[in-house]
Every structure is written in structure tokens, then in C-alpha cells.
Design a protein around this motif. Structure first.
Motif, PDB file in Angstrom:
ATOM      1  N   ALA A 191       0.824  -1.210   0.000  1.00  0.00           N
ATOM      2  CA  ALA A 191       0.000   0.000   0.000  1.00  0.00           C
ATOM      3  C   ALA A 191       0.856   1.258   0.000  1.00  0.00           C
ATOM      4  CB  ALA A 191      -0.910   0.007   1.214  1.00  0.00           C
ATOM      5  N   ASN A 192       2.090   1.123  -0.454  1.00  0.00           N
ATOM      6  CA  ASN A 192       3.005   2.262  -0.517  1.00  0.00           C
ATOM      7  C   ASN A 192       2.510   3.246  -1.563  1.00  0.00           C
ATOM      8  OD1 ASN A 192       5.183   4.029  -0.765  1.00  0.00           O
ATOM      9  ND2 ASN A 192       6.692   2.413  -0.331  1.00  0.00           N
ATOM     10  N   ILE A 193       2.335   4.491  -1.166  1.00  0.00           N
ATOM     11  CA  ILE A 193       1.766   5.486  -2.072  1.00  0.00           C
ATOM     12  C   ILE A 193       2.678   5.768  -3.257  1.00  0.00           C
ATOM     13  CG2 ILE A 193       2.709   7.458  -0.801  1.00  0.00           C
ATOM     14  CD1 ILE A 193       0.102   8.939  -1.452  1.00  0.00           C
ATOM     15  N   THR A 194       3.974   5.582  -3.063  1.00  0.00           N
ATOM     16  CA  THR A 194       4.905   5.851  -4.158  1.00  0.00           C
ATOM     17  C   THR A 194       4.822   4.801  -5.261  1.00  0.00           C
ATOM     18  OG1 THR A 194       6.678   4.661  -2.987  1.00  0.00           O
ATOM     19  CG2 THR A 194       6.492   7.031  -2.612  1.00  0.00           C
ATOM     20  N   ASN A 195       4.225   3.658  -4.966  1.00  0.00           N
ATOM     21  CA  ASN A 195       4.087   2.603  -5.977  1.00  0.00           C
ATOM     22  C   ASN A 195       2.766   2.693  -6.743  1.00  0.00           C
ATOM     23  OD1 ASN A 195       6.570   1.527  -5.180  1.00  0.00           O
ATOM     24  ND2 ASN A 195       5.622   0.135  -3.680  1.00  0.00           N
ATOM     25  N   LEU A 196       1.975   3.700  -6.444  1.00  0.00           N
ATOM     26  CA  LEU A 196       0.707   3.858  -7.141  1.00  0.00           C
ATOM     27  C   LEU A 196       0.886   4.563  -8.478  1.00  0.00           C
ATOM     28  CD1 LEU A 196      -1.642   5.008  -4.226  1.00  0.00           C
ATOM     29  CD2 LEU A 196      -1.671   2.807  -5.399  1.00  0.00           C
ATOM     30  N   SER A 197       0.236   4.030  -9.493  1.00  0.00           N
ATOM     31  CA  SER A 197       0.177   4.708 -10.790  1.00  0.00           C
ATOM     32  C   SER A 197      -0.935   5.743 -10.723  1.00  0.00           C
ATOM     33  CB  SER A 197      -0.094   3.697 -11.902  1.00  0.00           C
ATOM     34  OG  SER A 197      -0.246   4.346 -13.137  1.00  0.00           O
ATOM     35  N   ALA A 198      -0.642   6.990 -11.077  1.00  0.00           N
ATOM     36  CA  ALA A 198      -1.598   8.078 -10.901  1.00  0.00           C
ATOM     37  C   ALA A 198      -1.679   8.925 -12.151  1.00  0.00           C
ATOM     38  CB  ALA A 198      -1.206   8.939  -9.702  1.00  0.00           C
ATOM     39  N   CYS A 199      -2.732   9.714 -12.213  1.00  0.00           N
ATOM     40  CA  CYS A 199      -2.948  10.605 -13.356  1.00  0.00           C
ATOM     41  C   CYS A 199      -2.916  12.050 -12.889  1.00  0.00           C
ATOM     42  CB  CYS A 199      -4.295  10.297 -14.030  1.00  0.00           C
ATOM     43  SG  CYS A 199      -5.746  10.781 -13.050  1.00  0.00           S
ATOM     44  N   ASP A 200      -2.787  12.967 -13.857  1.00  0.00           N
ATOM     45  CA  ASP A 200      -2.844  14.403 -13.565  1.00  0.00           C
ATOM     46  C   ASP A 200      -3.782  15.085 -14.552  1.00  0.00           C
ATOM     47  OD1 ASP A 200      -1.317  14.011 -15.777  1.00  0.00           O
ATOM     48  OD2 ASP A 200       0.362  15.265 -15.143  1.00  0.00           O
ATOM     49  N   CYS A 201      -4.941  14.489 -14.747  1.00  0.00           N
ATOM     50  CA  CYS A 201      -5.903  14.971 -15.746  1.00  0.00           C
ATOM     51  C   CYS A 201      -6.522  16.300 -15.319  1.00  0.00           C
ATOM     52  CB  CYS A 201      -6.999  13.938 -15.964  1.00  0.00           C
ATOM     53  SG  CYS A 201      -6.403  12.319 -16.511  1.00  0.00           S
ATOM     54  N   GLU A 202      -6.821  17.107 -16.325  1.00  0.00           N
ATOM     55  CA  GLU A 202      -7.563  18.340 -16.112  1.00  0.00           C
ATOM     56  C   GLU A 202      -9.033  18.180 -16.496  1.00  0.00           C
ATOM     57  OE1 GLU A 202      -6.503  21.109 -14.757  1.00  0.00           O
ATOM     58  OE2 GLU A 202      -4.407  20.499 -14.522  1.00  0.00           O
ATOM     59  N   ASP A 203      -9.337  17.068 -17.163  1.00  0.00           N
ATOM     60  CA  ASP A 203     -10.708  16.846 -17.607  1.00  0.00           C
ATOM     61  C   ASP A 203     -11.410  15.865 -16.669  1.00  0.00           C
ATOM     62  OD1 ASP A 203      -9.399  14.540 -18.237  1.00  0.00           O
ATOM     63  OD2 ASP A 203      -9.702  14.652 -20.398  1.00  0.00           O
ATOM     64  N   GLU A 204     -12.255  15.012 -17.222  1.00  0.00           N
ATOM     65  CA  GLU A 204     -13.100  14.130 -16.408  1.00  0.00           C
ATOM     66  C   GLU A 204     -12.544  12.721 -16.277  1.00  0.00           C
ATOM     67  OE1 GLU A 204     -16.533  14.503 -18.787  1.00  0.00           O
ATOM     68  OE2 GLU A 204     -17.228  16.369 -17.849  1.00  0.00           O
ATOM     69  N   CYS A 205     -11.301  12.480 -16.689  1.00  0.00           N
ATOM     70  CA  CYS A 205     -10.628  11.183 -16.564  1.00  0.00           C
ATOM     71  C   CYS A 205     -11.368  10.076 -17.336  1.00  0.00           C
ATOM     72  CB  CYS A 205     -10.479  10.774 -15.100  1.00  0.00           C
ATOM     73  SG  CYS A 205      -9.483  11.905 -14.110  1.00  0.00           S
TER      74      CYS A 205
END
Length: 377
Positions: A191-205
Motif C-alpha cells: 500500500a506504498n503510495i509511491t508505488n501507485l500509478s496516478a494521473c494528472d488529468c484536467e478533464d473528467e478522466c
């Protein structure tokens, strides 16, 4: 001279007698008026006047024509009883029932069609009919005896009541209600937050530029918060990766956040005739909607072999260590879902807080439209 004095005596004697007579008649009239006044005063004392709330006596007033008309209108209004009114926008007739009101013109709908005059039932029959319709409506809507207001004790955003109309079994209290799966021994979930794949969308994803949607092959949620129509839940789907705590997208605009928002529909735990406790929906749930999540104690496959399989849910990972969710001692409303040969909900594997493929969250979605008071299974 004597004659003159005799004439004068006769004249003054008559005048005196007439004066005496007039004074005596005046005294008689005066006495009569005094007696009448005294009689009226005695009558008023004998009959006390009516007094209002403020202690003032109510004066009498004459009945005029308006009072008679008001009483007549009041009686006519009281005698009139509107029994039924069925109107429509089409050319169909408007049906009205009156009684004791023959001079009233027949009402018309907006198309100009007159109403039909029905025979008015008696008050007893009317009350009986109203009671019968209420009982029929009560049967349809299942008026239940609630034995627990909220089994989650305010842990869910929507209360989960418990009802029992079958026997005297109390509300189940042999488990701890939780809203997220738990561990009773370390299983080293990543559950390490650094191992999460994340987005930086400005729209509705919802586009291919969202990394979370790409991990899920596509965004499987529509703008209405339900699964897209071209997704067949029963034939199996890829894993769903919702936007997580590391994402920089706007939470209020993101449509890739459904399971993490919790239950959105009113559910109820109820006592069934043959299968113990069950779950039903208290409102209509459209196809593709998120219903609830299976929550329990996360255990290994070896531990599961030592336990009863009543509340076990296998996470079925072929390439990794196999884990199970056990809702026997720790669980939520989903632990009461019964098996059905014709299911109306189906599980999907969803990842939110972590992306450890060994331990997905199990989310139940409606695979068909679910009617109110229909059992979930």
C-alpha cells in the motif's frame, strides 16, 4: 248676581273635576309603566345572559336574510361529498361522483367533455374501500417491523435497517460491522503510495490520456456513474483501476471514482422464509449501478481451508498467492447476500488505495434492472 255666582261655581266645579280626572289617569299610566319596568327587570335577573370568553354579555341581534343564506350554504356544502375524480388529457370522460347536490352543473375536463354521475357509496363503504386499498398498498410495499434502525451504526452513508416479519429472531450481532476489509495478521499488502500509478488529468478522466483509465484498458464508467453499456459483467472484465489518492485530477470532476464513494442506494436486511437473512433493495437500481462491496477479513488460502466456507469469497489470483475474504467475524451488509440461480448482481475486481494485484476490492454491480423490494443475489 246670584245667577252669576251659580254659573261660576258650576263652571269651576266642572273644571276641577276634569282636572282631577286627568291627573288620576296620568297617575294610572305612570303606575302601569313602573309595573312593566319592574317586571322586565325581574325577568332579566331570573334569566342570566350568555357571556363570551372575555366576560362580556352577548347582545341579541336579529336574524337577517344573510344568516339564513349562510346556514343554507353551509348545509349544502356539508351534504356534498366528492367521491372520485378521474380526468384525462385525451377525449376520455372525466368521472365525478356527488350526492345531494342536484342543482350543480356537471364538471367538465379541458376538452369540454361532461362528467358522468356515479352513485355515491355510504360512508361506511367508503371507509372500508379506503382501508382495503391501504392494505393492498401495504402488501405491495411490505410494511415491515424494524428490529434495528441501522446495523452499521452510522458507519455507512446510508442507514441499513433490519426487519423481521417471519419469526422472533433478533438482529444479527455476532460480527463487527466494518466498511473496509481488514487484516488480523500481517499479509504485507503493498500500500506504498509511491508505488501507485496516478494521473494528472484536467478533464473528467474518461479519455485515453488518463493513466488510470489506460491501466483499466478504458474507463468503464459513464457520466451517470454506471458501467458503460457495452460491458458484459457476467462474461468477465479486466481489472478496474479507479483514480486514487496520488492522482492530481479534480475529485469533483472525475468520473473514475465510483466504488470509493460507497453505497448510493438504500438496502435492507430482512428475514426470509427459507434462507435466513437476505438483502433487498428499497428502491429501483438501474443496470450497471454500483450496489455494495464485499468487505471482510483478508486471510490466506491456508487459513481459509481451516474455516467454514459460509462467508468466504475467493479472490482467485492465478499468478500470485491466493487470498480470501471472510465475512464471518468482520463484514458489512454484503455478508448477507444469498446465492441465486438467476443473479441480478455480479462482482468486479477494483483497485483504489493500492494496486497490489493479490488483494483487489470486490464490488457488486447490477447486471440487470433491480426493482424495489427485489432480493439481491
Amino acid at each position: 248676581m246670584a245667577n252669576i255666582w251659580q254659573k261660576m261655581e258650576l263652571f269651576f266645579g266642572k273644571a276641577h273635576s276634569s282636572k282631577t280626572k286627568s291627573s288620576s289617569s296620568a297617575n294610572a299610566e305612570k303606575n302601569t309603566k313602573q309595573e312593566e319596568l319592574l317586571h322586565s327587570q325581574q325577568k332579566e335577573i331570573a334569566t342570566p345572559q350568555k357571556v363570551n370568553k372575555n366576560g362580556k354579555s352577548k347582545g341579541k341581534r336579529k336574524k337577517d336574510k344573510d344568516d339564513v343564506d349562510k346556514k343554507k350554504r353551509r348545509k349544502e356544502k356539508k351534504s356534498r361529498r366528492l367521491v372520485s375524480l378521474e380526468s384525462s388529457d385525451s377525449n376520455s370522460s372525466c368521472t365525478v361522483s356527488f350526492s345531494d347536490y342536484p342543482d350543480t352543473p356537471m364538471p367538465k375536463n379541458k376538452d369540454g367533455h361532461s362528467a358522468e354521475l356515479k352513485e355515491r357509496p355510504s360512508m361506511v363503504k367508503g371507509r372500508r374501500r379506503l382501508l382495503d386499498s391501504f392494505l393492498e398498498e401495504s402488501t405491495d410495499k411490505q410494511i415491515d417491523s424494524v428490529i434495528c434502525r441501522d446495523i452499521s451504526r452510522d458507519r455507512e452513508r446510508i442507514p441499513v435497517p433490519v426487519v423481521n416479519n417471519v419469526d422472533t429472531t433478533p438482529a444479527p450481532d455476532d460480527f463487527l460491522y466494518i466498511t473496509n476489509s481488514c487484516e488480523t495478521q500481517p499479509l504485507y499488502v503493498d500500500a506504498n503510495i509511491t508505488n501507485l500509478s496516478a494521473c494528472d488529468c484536467e478533464d473528467e478522466c474518461m479519455t485515453s490520456s488518463c493513466s488510470c483509465a489506460v491501466n483499466s484498458v478504458q474507463c468503464w464508467y459513464g457520466k451517470d456513474g454506471r458501467l458503460v453499456s457495452d460491458l458484459n459483467i457476467l462474461t468477465g472484465t479486466p481489472l478496474i483501476f479507479e483514480c486514487n489518492r496520488r492522482c492530481r485530477c479534480y475529485v469533483s470532476k472525475c468520473f473514475n471514482r465510483v466504488v470509493q464513494k460507497g453505497m448510493q442506494y438504500q438496502l435492507q436486511i430482512y428475514r426470509t422464509e427459507k434462507t435466513g437473512w437476505g438483502i433487498r433493495s428499497m428502491e429501483f437500481i438501474p443496470r450497471g449501478s454500483f450496489v455494495c462491496e464485499y468487505v471482510g477479513e483478508l486471510i490466506t488460502d491456508e487459513q481459509a481451508d481451516l474455516r467454514a466456507d459460509t462467508y468466504l469469497f475467493d479472490l482467485e489470483n492465478k499468478n500470485y498467492d491466493v487470498f480470501c475474504l471472510d465475512g464471518r467475524y468482520y463484514g458489512n451488509v454484503s455478508r448477507f447476500i444469498n446465492h441465486s440461480c438467476h443473479p441480478n448482481i455480479a462482482p468486479l475486481r477494483v483497485f483504489v488505495e493500492h494496486q497490489d494485484l493479490r488483494c483487489p476490492r470486490v464490488a457488486f454491480f447490477a447486471c440487470t434492472d433491480i426493482a424495489a423490494y427485489e432480493q439481491l443475489g
